[in-house]
Structures are given as structure tokens and as C-alpha cells.
Design a protein around this motif. Structure first.
Motif, PDB file in Angstrom:
ATOM      1  N   ILE A 129       0.690  -0.508  -0.395  1.00 49.31           N
ATOM      2  CA  ILE A 129       0.278  -0.129  -0.064  1.00 49.31           C
ATOM      3  C   ILE A 129       1.150   1.008  -0.089  1.00 49.31           C
ATOM      4  O   ILE A 129       2.237   1.319   0.759  1.00 49.31           O
ATOM      5  N   ILE A 130       0.862   2.217  -1.078  1.00 49.57           N
ATOM      6  CA  ILE A 130       1.446   3.323  -1.146  1.00 49.57           C
ATOM      7  C   ILE A 130      -0.102   4.341  -0.926  1.00 49.57           C
ATOM      8  O   ILE A 130      -0.546   4.999  -1.862  1.00 49.57           O
ATOM      9  N   ARG A 131       0.787   5.395  -0.235  1.00 48.36           N
ATOM     10  CA  ARG A 131      -0.364   6.373  -0.399  1.00 48.36           C
ATOM     11  C   ARG A 131       0.110   8.149  -0.386  1.00 48.36           C
ATOM     12  O   ARG A 131       1.473   8.155  -0.544  1.00 48.36           O
ATOM     13  N   TYR A 132      -0.542   8.664  -1.509  1.00 46.88           N
ATOM     14  CA  TYR A 132       0.248   9.965  -1.693  1.00 46.88           C
ATOM     15  C   TYR A 132      -1.074  10.675  -1.454  1.00 46.88           C
ATOM     16  O   TYR A 132      -2.420  10.716  -1.635  1.00 46.88           O
ATOM     17  N   ASP A 133      -1.226  11.928  -2.130  1.00 50.45           N
ATOM     18  CA  ASP A 133      -2.081  13.539  -2.013  1.00 50.45           C
ATOM     19  C   ASP A 133      -2.015  14.337  -3.949  1.00 50.45           C
ATOM     20  O   ASP A 133      -1.000  13.811  -4.165  1.00 50.45           O
ATOM     21  N   ALA A 134      -2.736  15.118  -3.340  1.00 49.86           N
ATOM     22  CA  ALA A 134      -2.998  15.706  -4.574  1.00 49.86           C
ATOM     23  C   ALA A 134      -1.377  16.475  -5.282  1.00 49.86           C
ATOM     24  O   ALA A 134      -0.948  16.751  -5.814  1.00 49.86           O
ATOM     25  N   LEU A 135      -0.635  16.356  -3.932  1.00 48.61           N
ATOM     26  CA  LEU A 135       0.835  17.302  -4.076  1.00 48.61           C
ATOM     27  C   LEU A 135       2.460  16.101  -4.752  1.00 48.61           C
ATOM     28  O   LEU A 135       3.313  16.739  -4.679  1.00 48.61           O
ATOM     29  N   ASP A 136       1.225  15.181  -4.662  1.00 50.53           N
ATOM     30  CA  ASP A 136       2.444  14.043  -5.145  1.00 50.53           C
ATOM     31  C   ASP A 136       2.734  13.870  -6.711  1.00 50.53           C
ATOM     32  O   ASP A 136       1.639  13.713  -6.464  1.00 50.53           O
ATOM     33  N   SER A 137       3.856  14.043  -6.726  1.00 51.96           N
ATOM     34  CA  SER A 137       3.367  14.115  -8.288  1.00 51.96           C
ATOM     35  C   SER A 137       5.058  12.143  -8.776  1.00 51.96           C
ATOM     36  O   SER A 137       4.698  11.300  -9.815  1.00 51.96           O
ATOM     37  N   HIS A 138       6.202  12.117  -7.580  1.00 54.03           N
ATOM     38  CA  HIS A 138       6.690  10.994  -8.103  1.00 54.03           C
ATOM     39  C   HIS A 138       6.971  10.486  -6.406  1.00 54.03           C
ATOM     40  O   HIS A 138       7.275  10.644  -4.976  1.00 54.03           O
ATOM     41  N   ILE A 139       7.129   8.631  -6.492  1.00 52.55           N
ATOM     42  CA  ILE A 139       6.711   8.529  -4.870  1.00 52.55           C
ATOM     43  C   ILE A 139       7.643   7.345  -5.374  1.00 52.55           C
ATOM     44  O   ILE A 139       7.417   6.723  -6.334  1.00 52.55           O
ATOM     45  N   SER A 140       8.426   6.750  -4.444  1.00 51.45           N
ATOM     46  CA  SER A 140      10.061   5.887  -4.931  1.00 51.45           C
ATOM     47  C   SER A 140       9.514   4.841  -4.055  1.00 51.45           C
ATOM     48  O   SER A 140       8.928   5.154  -2.467  1.00 51.45           O
ATOM     49  N   PHE A 141       9.293   3.089  -4.315  1.00 50.67           N
ATOM     50  CA  PHE A 141       9.115   2.381  -3.301  1.00 50.67           C
ATOM     51  C   PHE A 141       9.419   1.563  -3.756  1.00 50.67           C
ATOM     52  O   PHE A 141      10.880   1.097  -4.741  1.00 50.67           O
ATOM     53  N   HIS A 163      -2.135  -7.292  -9.822  1.00 46.37           N
ATOM     54  CA  HIS A 163      -3.345  -6.154 -10.335  1.00 46.37           C
ATOM     55  C   HIS A 163      -2.526  -4.597  -8.969  1.00 46.37           C
ATOM     56  O   HIS A 163      -2.300  -4.756  -7.949  1.00 46.37           O
ATOM     57  N   LEU A 164      -2.497  -3.396  -9.697  1.00 44.62           N
ATOM     58  CA  LEU A 164      -2.673  -2.662  -9.727  1.00 44.62           C
ATOM     59  C   LEU A 164      -4.533  -1.481  -9.321  1.00 44.62           C
ATOM     60  O   LEU A 164      -4.730  -1.593  -9.979  1.00 44.62           O
ATOM     61  N   SER A 165      -4.996  -1.465  -8.246  1.00 52.92           N
ATOM     62  CA  SER A 165      -5.543  -1.032  -7.707  1.00 52.92           C
ATOM     63  C   SER A 165      -5.379   0.235  -6.859  1.00 52.92           C
ATOM     64  O   SER A 165      -4.383   0.885  -6.270  1.00 52.92           O
ATOM     65  N   TYR A 166      -6.482   0.943  -6.852  1.00 52.88           N
ATOM     66  CA  TYR A 166      -6.893   2.567  -6.307  1.00 52.88           C
ATOM     67  C   TYR A 166      -7.859   2.906  -5.530  1.00 52.88           C
ATOM     68  O   TYR A 166      -8.708   2.100  -5.501  1.00 52.88           O
ATOM     69  N   GLU A 167      -7.174   2.959  -4.706  1.00 53.46           N
ATOM     70  CA  GLU A 167      -8.384   2.686  -3.559  1.00 53.46           C
ATOM     71  C   GLU A 167      -8.550   4.703  -2.996  1.00 53.46           C
ATOM     72  O   GLU A 167      -7.989   5.454  -2.233  1.00 53.46           O
ATOM     73  N   VAL A 168      -9.957   4.932  -2.977  1.00 50.86           N
ATOM     74  CA  VAL A 168     -10.151   6.503  -2.399  1.00 50.86           C
ATOM     75  C   VAL A 168     -11.645   6.121  -0.803  1.00 50.86           C
ATOM     76  O   VAL A 168     -12.526   5.454  -1.148  1.00 50.86           O
ATOM     77  N   PRO A 169     -10.615   6.306   0.006  1.00 49.26           N
ATOM     78  CA  PRO A 169     -11.516   6.372   1.169  1.00 49.26           C
ATOM     79  C   PRO A 169     -13.027   7.279   1.881  1.00 49.26           C
ATOM     80  O   PRO A 169     -12.821   8.724   1.365  1.00 49.26           O
ATOM     81  N   SER A 180     -17.262  12.289 -11.342  1.00 49.53           N
ATOM     82  CA  SER A 180     -16.571  12.546 -10.428  1.00 49.53           C
ATOM     83  C   SER A 180     -15.310  11.434 -10.988  1.00 49.53           C
ATOM     84  O   SER A 180     -15.197  10.889  -9.357  1.00 49.53           O
ATOM     85  N   MET A 181     -15.537  11.224 -11.508  1.00 44.32           N
ATOM     86  CA  MET A 181     -14.571   9.923 -11.999  1.00 44.32           C
ATOM     87  C   MET A 181     -13.187  10.149 -11.449  1.00 44.32           C
ATOM     88  O   MET A 181     -12.780  10.778 -12.098  1.00 44.32           O
ATOM     89  N   PHE A 182     -12.603   8.565 -10.545  1.00 50.08           N
ATOM     90  CA  PHE A 182     -11.232   9.313 -10.779  1.00 50.08           C
ATOM     91  C   PHE A 182     -10.683   9.028 -12.366  1.00 50.08           C
ATOM     92  O   PHE A 182     -10.404   8.195 -12.424  1.00 50.08           O
ATOM     93  N   ALA A 183      -9.445   9.733 -12.105  1.00 46.81           N
ATOM     94  CA  ALA A 183      -9.199   9.599 -13.069  1.00 46.81           C
ATOM     95  C   ALA A 183      -7.046  10.105 -12.911  1.00 46.81           C
ATOM     96  O   ALA A 183      -6.525  10.903 -14.046  1.00 46.81           O
ATOM     97  N   ASP A 184      -6.580   9.905 -11.970  1.00 46.42           N
ATOM     98  CA  ASP A 184      -5.058   9.882 -11.889  1.00 46.42           C
ATOM     99  C   ASP A 184      -4.728   9.300 -13.024  1.00 46.42           C
ATOM    100  O   ASP A 184      -4.857   7.756 -13.090  1.00 46.42           O
ATOM    101  N   THR A 185      -3.232   9.048 -13.023  1.00 44.44           N
ATOM    102  CA  THR A 185      -2.869   8.479 -14.559  1.00 44.44           C
ATOM    103  C   THR A 185      -1.272   8.014 -14.142  1.00 44.44           C
ATOM    104  O   THR A 185      -0.908   8.559 -12.838  1.00 44.44           O
TER     105      THR A 185
END
Length: 278
Positions: free
Chosen positions: A96-108, A119-125, A196-201
Motif C-alpha cells: 500500500i502506497i499513500r499519496y495526495d494531490a501534491l505528490d507527483s513522484h513516489i519511490s518504493f 494487480h494495480l488498484s487505487y483506493e479512495v476512502p 466524479s470519475m477518478f482520473a489519475d494516471t
């Protein structure tokens, strides 16, 4: 004098006959009523006093040793099944990798090698997309039917999309969905669900050698969802149309739209985004 007497006796006999006939008719009606009441009472008695269910099972099965044996067998079966499911769930790896609207690059980093596919999934609580008003705000032409009354009030025009996704004074350049709607000039499919569709890439890059990891975004929707949109959202070249109107959907976004349009029954939304090999 004899003739009047005979006439009087004749009239008396006629009246007596009429009275007897009336009494006979009245008795017949009473009998019919009694018969009807008796039939109703018999039917009610059959319904209330039904025959006891017959059981061919032997009596020894109801004794304590037999009951303990049956309960132990059921406990063994369901315990084995629960242990199998628990073991299968524990063998599933999840990162699980958490990010917000200000994050553009995250390394793990993954601690050990894993075999695919992934499987790559997104979760919106706490999104609460199971609200009745939200669920019914869909394009009636696309998913409408005689059981549900869908409508797009307040979410059917380009201005509605801008006011909700990109209010005045906000930077609209980062909202890819609004950019597509503004370029198209129409909002079909419409509704709050589409708005309200999730449109992050996302892009996955192997930091060891700098190569991009290819993600497969095809066939991520349920197999039965394709039949819902067949003949309603038509592909014409590189874009789609709805009732002859050019849609804001294009490319792989259509597959993500099918996933998103099936609203989540829980307040937390978790949808499949893509799959890739290890």
C-alpha cells in the motif's frame, strides 16, 4: 252460498300454497348459506390444522451421540475450509502506497522478488458513492431501464463539470477529465458518477535500470459490463459517441469508465487500474 265458500276456500288454499313455497324457498336459501359457511369452515380448518410433516429419519439420529457426531463433522469441515482461506489470504502480497494531490513522484522498494501477475488498484476512502442521489445520477440512455429512474440534473453540461471539478480561481491544467470535456464541448455520458470519475494516471519505472514497466489496462471491467454499453457507446475512430454526440471518453479511459460507473456499495472505493507481469 256454496260458490262463495268454494271461492274462499280456493283463495285460502292458494295463499297457503304460496306461504309453503316461500317457506321452502327460505329454507333452501338458509341451507345454501349454511352449506357455504360449512365449506368455509372446513377450508379454514384444513389451513389451520394441517397434517403433521412426516419424517422417515430414525429416532437414534436425534440422540446426543449422533448430534455430537454431526456437529463435530461440520466443525471439522468448516474449520478446514477456514484454515485454507486464511492461508490463501496470508500468501497474497499487498503493498500500500499513500499519496495526495501534491505528490507527483513516489519511490518504493520491494524487499524480495515476486512472481506475477500483479494487480494495480487505487483506493479512495470515505467517498460515500453509495448515496441514492449519487447512484441515480447517471446517463439514462447508457444504463437506463424500467426499474431505475436515472437522470443527470445538475451534471449534464460542460459548465457543470467546470463548477464542480475546477472552480473559479483553481488551476484546471491538472484535471485531465475536465480538459477532455472542455475540448469535446459536450458531457456524454453525463451524471454525477461520470463527473466524479477518478482520473489519475500512473507510470511504473524500474529504478534499477530506468525501464518502464508495461501496464495492461484492457479487460479490467467485469465481463458482463460490456453488454451494458454495447450499441450505446460507439467507437468511431479514436473517439466514442453517445446518441451521435461525441463523447469525452477516449482510449483506455473507456475501460476505466466502465469500472467506475459500477458504483461501490461501501463508502470506500477500490477499483482495479491495471495488471502487469513480474
Amino acid at each position: 252460498m256454496e260458490e262463495p265458500k268454494r271461492a274462499a276456500q280456493g283463495s285460502l288454499f292458494h295463499e297457503t300454497l304460496e306461504i309453503k313455497q316461500r317457506r321452502a324457498t327460505g329454507s333452501r336459501s338458509i341451507c345454501c348459506r349454511l352449506c357455504r359457511c360449512a365449506c368455509c369452515e372446513a377450508c379454514a380448518r384444513r389451513i389451520v390444522q394441517q397434517d403433521e410433516a412426516r419424517c422417515s429419519m430414525p429416532l437414534w439420529l436425534y440422540r446426543r451421540p449422533a448430534q455430537c457426531c454431526v456437529a463435530g463433522t461440520c466443525a471439522l469441515i468448516f474449520g478446514t475450509l477456514g484454515a485454507f482461506l486464511l492461508t490463501s489470504a496470508s500468501n497474497t502480497f499487498e503493498k500500500i502506497i499513500r499519496y495526495d494531490a501534491l505528490d507527483s513522484h513516489i519511490s518504493f522498494t520491494l524487499d524480495h522478488d515476486l512472481a506475477g501477475p500483479f494487480h494495480l488498484s487505487y483506493e479512495v476512502p470515505s467517498l460515500y458513492v453509495n448515496h441514492k442521489t449519487y447512484v441515480e445520477s447517471k446517463d439514462a440512455f447508457v444504463v437506463g431501464g424500467w426499474l431505475m429512474d436515472y437522470q443527470c440534473d445538475g451534471a449534464e453540461q460542460v459548465d457543470h463539470v467546470r463548477s464542480r471539478r475546477c472552480p473559479l480561481g483553481a488551476d484546471c491544467s491538472r484535471d485531465s477529465l475536465y480538459a477532455l470535456v472542455a475540448t469535446t464541448g459536450a458531457f456524454r455520458p453525463c451524471g454525477l458518477v461520470a463527473l466524479s470519475m477518478f482520473a489519475d494516471t500512473f507510470e511504473l519505472v524500474n529504478t534499477d535500470d530506468g525501464t518502464n514497466i508495461t501496464m495492461d489496462q484492457r479487460d479490467i471491467a467485469l465481463p458482463g459490463d460490456e453488454a451494458i454499453y454495447e450499441g450505446k457507446i460507439l467507437k468511431e475512430g479514436s473517439h466514442f459517441t453517445v446518441e451521435g454526440v461525441r463523447s469525452w471518453l477516449k482510449g483506455p479511459l473507456y475501460e476505466h469508465f466502465k469500472v467506475w460507473y459500477r458504483t461501490s456499495p461501501s463508502p470506500t472505493v477500490r477499483n482495479l487500474l491495471a495488471t502487469f507481469d513480474g
